[in-house]
Design an enzyme around this catalytic site. Structure first.
Site, short mmCIF file in Angstrom:
data_model
loop_
_atom_site.label_atom_id
_atom_site.label_comp_id
_atom_site.label_asym_id
_atom_site.label_seq_id
_atom_site.Cartn_x
_atom_site.Cartn_y
_atom_site.Cartn_z
N HIS A 1 -42.84 97.97 24.92
CA HIS A 1 -42.00 99.17 24.75
C HIS A 1 -42.75 100.25 23.99
CE1 HIS A 1 -38.27 101.42 23.67
NE2 HIS A 1 -38.95 101.65 22.56
N GLU A 2 -43.40 99.87 22.87
CA GLU A 2 -44.15 100.85 22.09
C GLU A 2 -45.34 101.39 22.86
OE1 GLU A 2 -42.79 101.97 19.55
OE2 GLU A 2 -41.26 100.42 19.36
#
Length: 419
Positions: free
Chosen positions: A277-278
């Protein structure tokens, strides 16, 4: 003036009662009936006590948020109405002839006054987090962070005020445009130094200790074509039980950071989803879009501040003890206008942020193909931080930079069915 002060205080009290009544009597968010019993239903992954604590904790934090915003505005108004800003300016002028030192004197004492007046709300927020077990921070550590906040804010305010008033005194009509041009490199500079100068003032950062996990994360980064050599870990367990990870900084100082609480509470698959996600933020250049958006908002805010403050000094200068905008005593008015502008703009900026976060979730699923791990990660995040699964619309508009837990799990459930 006394009548105006009484009206403002009475209005704030009425507003406070309305906010408390709204959250404790009328705001009872629940999930749609068709999602009862699913992974998006808090009853399936929280105990009854955890659900109760989550509701109570969220109510108190929401009440404090909506009370603290106008509380700050009232502080700035009182500094102006009571002539405190003007007195600080005169003391500075008597103490030194150097304008730079006058600005430093003024900003320091103004920041100190505001810090003292806002300390009770900060203390209440801290005690609530401690009472519900979200915060593990000691009083000495909390005071250290409050002190760091004060000095960092004072330095930033000093730089802003110095540049602002030098430009106002040099370019009376177009100062706001020149101030914006100066703010562009300053905003980029602060984003660049934040991971290596500002963040370490609060916590210790170090390369991820688990080298096996770091190798898997770096392999994921290579798959996403991200040139990164380290994943950083931060010792947040000294302050909180909540879980988090984030991307910060720009250019060569960009960092992917994992809280140590995340490492201890989540399984490897769940951590890899969070890292993906990051990485999505990095790949889609959300940090750079955020910088661009900030720069645009600064331009709009400076233009509005110029118009509003010019009008107020012309029509109500005597009430604010401000004959001219160029005087240092007008700085609280600048802070008030920008705070109002930021609050009114927050539904828009939060909406944009939620779209970016959803896009990062989509990217993470494409990279990991593991929606089940993502669902369990969000469930554990809710449990650790006592987050609201489906908050009231008012809270979502003004507080949520991420999609709600309910929205994220519903999306992942649908992706899981597709998988």
């Amino acid at each position: 003036m006394k009548k105006t002060v009484r009206l403002v205080l009475a209005g704030y009290i009425v507003y406070g009662i309305a906010i408390i009544c709204y959250f404790f009597l009328f705001a009872h968010p629940s999930i749609p009936s068709e999602w009862k019993g699913t992974a998006a239903d808090p009853a399936t992954f929280l105990t009854p006590n955890e659900q109760l604590f989550s509701e109570q904790y969220s109510r108190w934090k929401n009440v404090l948020f909506f009370l603290s915003i106008p509380y700050d505005w009232i502080i700035y108004l009182f500094v102006l109405w009571l002539g405190i800003g003007k007195k600080l300016q005169r003391w500075g002028e008597r103490a030194t002839k150097w304008f730079v030192l006058q600005v430093a004197f003024y900003v320091f004492w103004l920041s100190l006054l505001v810090a003292i007046w806002t300390l009770p709300i900060d203390w209440i927020s801290y005690r609530i987090s401690r009472a519900y077990g979200v915060s593990t921070q000691s009083i000495s550590s909390w005071l250290h962070d409050e002190t760091m906040d004060f000095f960092v804010q004072t330095v930033v305010f000093f730089l802003v005020a110095l540049v602002l008033y030098l430009l106002i005194r040099r370019f009376e009509k177009r100062w706001w445009l020149y101030a914006w041009l100066v703010s562009v490199p300053l905003a980029i500079f602060f984003m660049f130094i934040q991971p290596v100068v500002i963040d370490p003032l609060y916590n210790d950062f170090y390369p991820l200790k688990d080298k096996v996990l770091e190798g898997k994360i770096l392999a994921l980064a290579e798959k996403a074509h991200i040139p990164v050599d380290h994943v950083f870990e931060v010792n947040m367990s000294e302050k909180t039980n909540a879980l988090n990870a984030y991307v910060t900084g720009i250019g060569s100082h960009a960092r992917i950071v994992l809280w140590d609480t995340t490492l201890t509470r989540l399984q490897e698959r769940e951590i890899l989803f969070i890292m993906a996600h990051e990485m999505g933020h990095y790949v889609m250049k959300h940090i750079y879009w955020g910088v661009a958006g900030t720069i645009l908002l600064i331009l709009l805010g400076l233009f509005i501040a110029n118009r509003v403050i010019e009008w107020l000094t012309r029509t109500s200068g005597s009430a604010f003890h401000l004959p001219k905008m160029r005087e240092l005593a007008s700085f609280p008015l600048f802070l008030l206008v920008f705070s109002l502008f930021g609050f009114l703009a927050s539904p828009v900026t939060n909406f944009v942020s939620r779209q970016e976060e959803h896009a990062a979730d989509e990217y993470a699923i494409e990279l990991t193909h593991d929606p089940a791990a993502a669902i369990s990660a969000f469930q554990k995040l809710t449990e650790a931080g006592l987050s609201e699964v489906n908050p009231p619309t008012l809270v979502k508009l003004f507080r949520y930079t991420h999609p709600t837990i309910f929205e994220r799990i519903v999306f992942l459930e649908r992706m899981k069915q597709k998988e």
